[in-house]
Design an enzyme around this catalytic site. Sequence first.
Site, PDB file in Angstrom:
ATOM      1  N   ASN A   1      21.915  29.769  33.338  1.00  0.00           N
ATOM      2  CA  ASN A   1      22.302  30.767  32.333  1.00  0.00           C
ATOM      3  C   ASN A   1      22.986  30.068  31.163  1.00  0.00           C
ATOM      4  O   ASN A   1      23.168  28.856  31.178  1.00  0.00           O
ATOM      5  CB  ASN A   1      23.192  31.850  32.964  1.00  0.00           C
ATOM      6  CG  ASN A   1      24.469  31.267  33.519  1.00  0.00           C
ATOM      7  OD1 ASN A   1      25.329  30.800  32.788  1.00  0.00           O
ATOM      8  ND2 ASN A   1      24.591  31.265  34.850  1.00  0.00           N
TER       9      ASN A   1
ATOM     10  N   PRO B   1      26.042  34.999  47.620  1.00  0.00           N
ATOM     11  CA  PRO B   1      27.256  35.765  47.920  1.00  0.00           C
ATOM     12  C   PRO B   1      28.036  36.001  46.626  1.00  0.00           C
ATOM     13  O   PRO B   1      27.986  35.181  45.712  1.00  0.00           O
ATOM     14  CB  PRO B   1      28.042  34.840  48.852  1.00  0.00           C
ATOM     15  CG  PRO B   1      27.492  33.476  48.638  1.00  0.00           C
ATOM     16  CD  PRO B   1      26.072  33.645  48.198  1.00  0.00           C
ATOM     17  N   ASP B   2      28.739  37.128  46.554  1.00  0.00           N
ATOM     18  CA  ASP B   2      29.651  37.369  45.439  1.00  0.00           C
ATOM     19  C   ASP B   2      30.966  36.675  45.788  1.00  0.00           C
ATOM     20  O   ASP B   2      31.720  37.118  46.662  1.00  0.00           O
ATOM     21  CB  ASP B   2      29.857  38.877  45.240  1.00  0.00           C
ATOM     22  CG  ASP B   2      30.716  39.177  44.012  1.00  0.00           C
ATOM     23  OD1 ASP B   2      31.593  38.346  43.677  1.00  0.00           O
ATOM     24  OD2 ASP B   2      30.504  40.234  43.399  1.00  0.00           O
TER      25      ASP B   2
ATOM     26  N   PHE C   1      36.002  37.333  35.385  1.00  0.00           N
ATOM     27  CA  PHE C   1      35.550  37.417  33.997  1.00  0.00           C
ATOM     28  C   PHE C   1      34.245  38.181  33.974  1.00  0.00           C
ATOM     29  O   PHE C   1      33.458  38.072  34.931  1.00  0.00           O
ATOM     30  CB  PHE C   1      35.338  36.012  33.410  1.00  0.00           C
ATOM     31  CG  PHE C   1      36.638  35.305  33.159  1.00  0.00           C
ATOM     32  CD1 PHE C   1      37.406  34.837  34.218  1.00  0.00           C
ATOM     33  CD2 PHE C   1      37.115  35.129  31.866  1.00  0.00           C
ATOM     34  CE1 PHE C   1      38.619  34.212  33.993  1.00  0.00           C
ATOM     35  CE2 PHE C   1      38.321  34.502  31.629  1.00  0.00           C
ATOM     36  CZ  PHE C   1      39.071  34.042  32.696  1.00  0.00           C
TER      37      PHE C   1
ATOM     38  N   LYS D   1      34.150  46.446  38.214  1.00  0.00           N
ATOM     39  CA  LYS D   1      34.232  45.130  38.858  1.00  0.00           C
ATOM     40  C   LYS D   1      35.619  44.878  39.452  1.00  0.00           C
ATOM     41  O   LYS D   1      35.749  44.234  40.491  1.00  0.00           O
ATOM     42  CB  LYS D   1      33.835  44.029  37.870  1.00  0.00           C
ATOM     43  CG  LYS D   1      32.319  43.998  37.692  1.00  0.00           C
ATOM     44  CD  LYS D   1      31.800  43.047  36.657  1.00  0.00           C
ATOM     45  CE  LYS D   1      30.315  43.412  36.423  1.00  0.00           C
ATOM     46  NZ  LYS D   1      29.640  42.528  35.510  1.00  0.00           N
TER      47      LYS D   1
ATOM     48  N   LYS E   1      35.499  44.035  43.375  1.00  0.00           N
ATOM     49  CA  LYS E   1      35.845  42.673  43.766  1.00  0.00           C
ATOM     50  C   LYS E   1      37.294  42.562  44.230  1.00  0.00           C
ATOM     51  O   LYS E   1      37.752  41.489  44.603  1.00  0.00           O
ATOM     52  CB  LYS E   1      35.552  41.712  42.605  1.00  0.00           C
ATOM     53  CG  LYS E   1      34.058  41.668  42.259  1.00  0.00           C
ATOM     54  CD  LYS E   1      33.783  40.892  40.977  1.00  0.00           C
ATOM     55  CE  LYS E   1      32.366  41.135  40.465  1.00  0.00           C
ATOM     56  NZ  LYS E   1      31.405  40.118  40.912  1.00  0.00           N
TER      57      LYS E   1
HETATM   58  N1  CTP Z   1      31.046  36.252  40.448  1.00  0.00           N
HETATM   59  C1  CTP Z   1      31.124  35.623  41.671  1.00  0.00           C
HETATM   60  N2  CTP Z   1      30.025  35.488  42.443  1.00  0.00           N
HETATM   61  C2  CTP Z   1      28.835  35.994  42.042  1.00  0.00           C
HETATM   62  C3  CTP Z   1      28.739  36.639  40.804  1.00  0.00           C
HETATM   63  C4  CTP Z   1      29.862  36.756  40.028  1.00  0.00           C
HETATM   64  O1  CTP Z   1      32.206  35.177  42.040  1.00  0.00           O
HETATM   65  N3  CTP Z   1      27.782  35.859  42.824  1.00  0.00           N
HETATM   66  C5  CTP Z   1      32.271  36.379  39.653  1.00  0.00           C
HETATM   67  C6  CTP Z   1      32.187  35.707  38.300  1.00  0.00           C
HETATM   68  O2  CTP Z   1      32.690  34.389  38.365  1.00  0.00           O
HETATM   69  C7  CTP Z   1      33.076  36.584  37.430  1.00  0.00           C
HETATM   70  C8  CTP Z   1      32.949  37.953  38.058  1.00  0.00           C
HETATM   71  O3  CTP Z   1      32.448  37.742  39.391  1.00  0.00           O
HETATM   72  O4  CTP Z   1      34.425  36.212  37.502  1.00  0.00           O
HETATM   73  C9  CTP Z   1      32.031  38.892  37.347  1.00  0.00           C
HETATM   74  O5  CTP Z   1      30.769  38.298  37.174  1.00  0.00           O
HETATM   75  P1  CTP Z   1      29.498  39.149  36.764  1.00  0.00           P
HETATM   76  O6  CTP Z   1      28.305  38.260  36.742  1.00  0.00           O
HETATM   77  O7  CTP Z   1      29.819  39.937  35.541  1.00  0.00           O
HETATM   78  O8  CTP Z   1      29.501  40.144  37.984  1.00  0.00           O
HETATM   79  P2  CTP Z   1      28.377  40.685  38.883  1.00  0.00           P
HETATM   80  O9  CTP Z   1      29.096  41.242  40.065  1.00  0.00           O
HETATM   81  O10 CTP Z   1      27.340  39.660  39.134  1.00  0.00           O
HETATM   82  O11 CTP Z   1      27.814  41.897  38.041  1.00  0.00           O
HETATM   83  P3  CTP Z   1      26.449  42.076  37.237  1.00  0.00           P
HETATM   84  O12 CTP Z   1      25.687  43.024  38.066  1.00  0.00           O
HETATM   85  O13 CTP Z   1      26.919  42.675  35.945  1.00  0.00           O
HETATM   86  O14 CTP Z   1      25.830  40.738  37.087  1.00  0.00           O
END
Ligand code: CTP
Length: 395
Positions: free
Chosen positions: A205, A301-302, A322, A336, A340
């Site tokens: 990205n 994983p998130d 962020f 979020k 989270k």
């Molecule tokens: N993040 C993370 N692990 C992931 C994706 C995101 O830890 N697999 C963290 C990023 O480092 C950031 C926050 O979650 O601090 C938000 O990231 P973002 O990409 O906006 O969140 P997503 O949950 O992926 O939401 P989206 O559906 O908008 O992509």
Amino acid sequence: MAKVLLGVCGGIAAYKAPELARLLRKAGHAVDVVLTEAATRLVAPAALAAVTGRPVRVSMWEGLESGAMDHIALAAEAEAIVVAPATADLLARAAAGRASDLLSACLLVTRAPVLLAPAMNSRMWDHPFTRRNAAVLSELPNVRWVGPESGELACGWEGPGRMSEPAAIAAAVERLWKRDLDGRRLLVTAGPTYEPLDPVRFLGNRSSGRMGQALAEAAARRGARVTLLRGPSALPAPAADVELVPFETALDLRRELLARWRQCDAVLMAAAVADYRPRTFSTEKLKRGVGDVSLALAPNPDLLAELGRRRGASRTPLLVGFCVETRHLAAAARAKLRAKRCDWIVANLARDALGLETTKVEVHRARGKPLGPFEGSKSAVADALLDALAPLLRR
Ligand code: CTP
């Protein structure tokens, strides 16, 4: 109250120097002024002498007959040097280690913090030589920047190169000595993830890593012990007092995070983590076929949500996420925060930050009203965020 040396170069913005000197005096500092020869054409030394109540110096040779080594004493005694405006030529002289005039000589002598407030035409600021000089100066442990801002320039052009306002420079001077994160431990993530498809291709990205790196460097300056987990990035290495740990994939990042996060007072997740990775990795380069191709993707994983879950009800470490959105910024940030289970989401629109040197962010908090917007260079925004974060870390 400190001894501040104000260096003024020959840029149009020199006319703002008396106002800056006045603000520094008002903050209680003793201000000595050194003008370059060119600056004397743009601002009257008498005006600066009147505002500071001290003699103003221009030449290396003044006072030499009486045996005084002015430039050594001046620079050695200063607790900070502020150069405003700092012209392209001054940056070049300083980066080359020249001592051809009183101001550049002072910069070579001092080990105190040096704050540079550049002002020049945007072409000059963007020129590869100026970029290189700025990068060389940034490697010095005592050099900080304020500005330049973007906008209308004295030469009639639009773009980066306008000197920051005196009030912003005076505020940056106060931050030079701030050690409000002494003894704190911070873990910062930055940059993109690269999820490999085959030995030569990946899914990635546009994150540059600048915001995370600016946060890591600002926190280290303020006394924190900082580890920066950084994805593939074209940025130079961070300041020497930041420990750099590179990673490539979301799963690499997860491993590095889990090994460290418990020992930290705060985890700042500025990395742009891929939500998906290719389901399979081909050890041989994939070959062109006929027609459409579909990629099978497996969810990553998130990581932030995982830390939020593992942390449970305890509030340590502090978790800051962020998010970059293209619309509905506040609503996405709040969603979020809940999903989270983190303390802050620092949110910005893609068009305000992605790939740029500046940013505009707002902070949504699990408790309390939103903060901001904070706007400016990523390093100025990093300091503004740390100003708000520091009291939470001291508790
Ligand atoms: N993040 C993370 N692990 C992931 C994706 C995101 O830890 N697999 C963290 C990023 O480092 C950031 C926050 O979650 O601090 C938000 O990231 P973002 O990409 O906006 O969140 P997503 O949950 O992926 O939401 P989206 O559906 O908008 O992509």
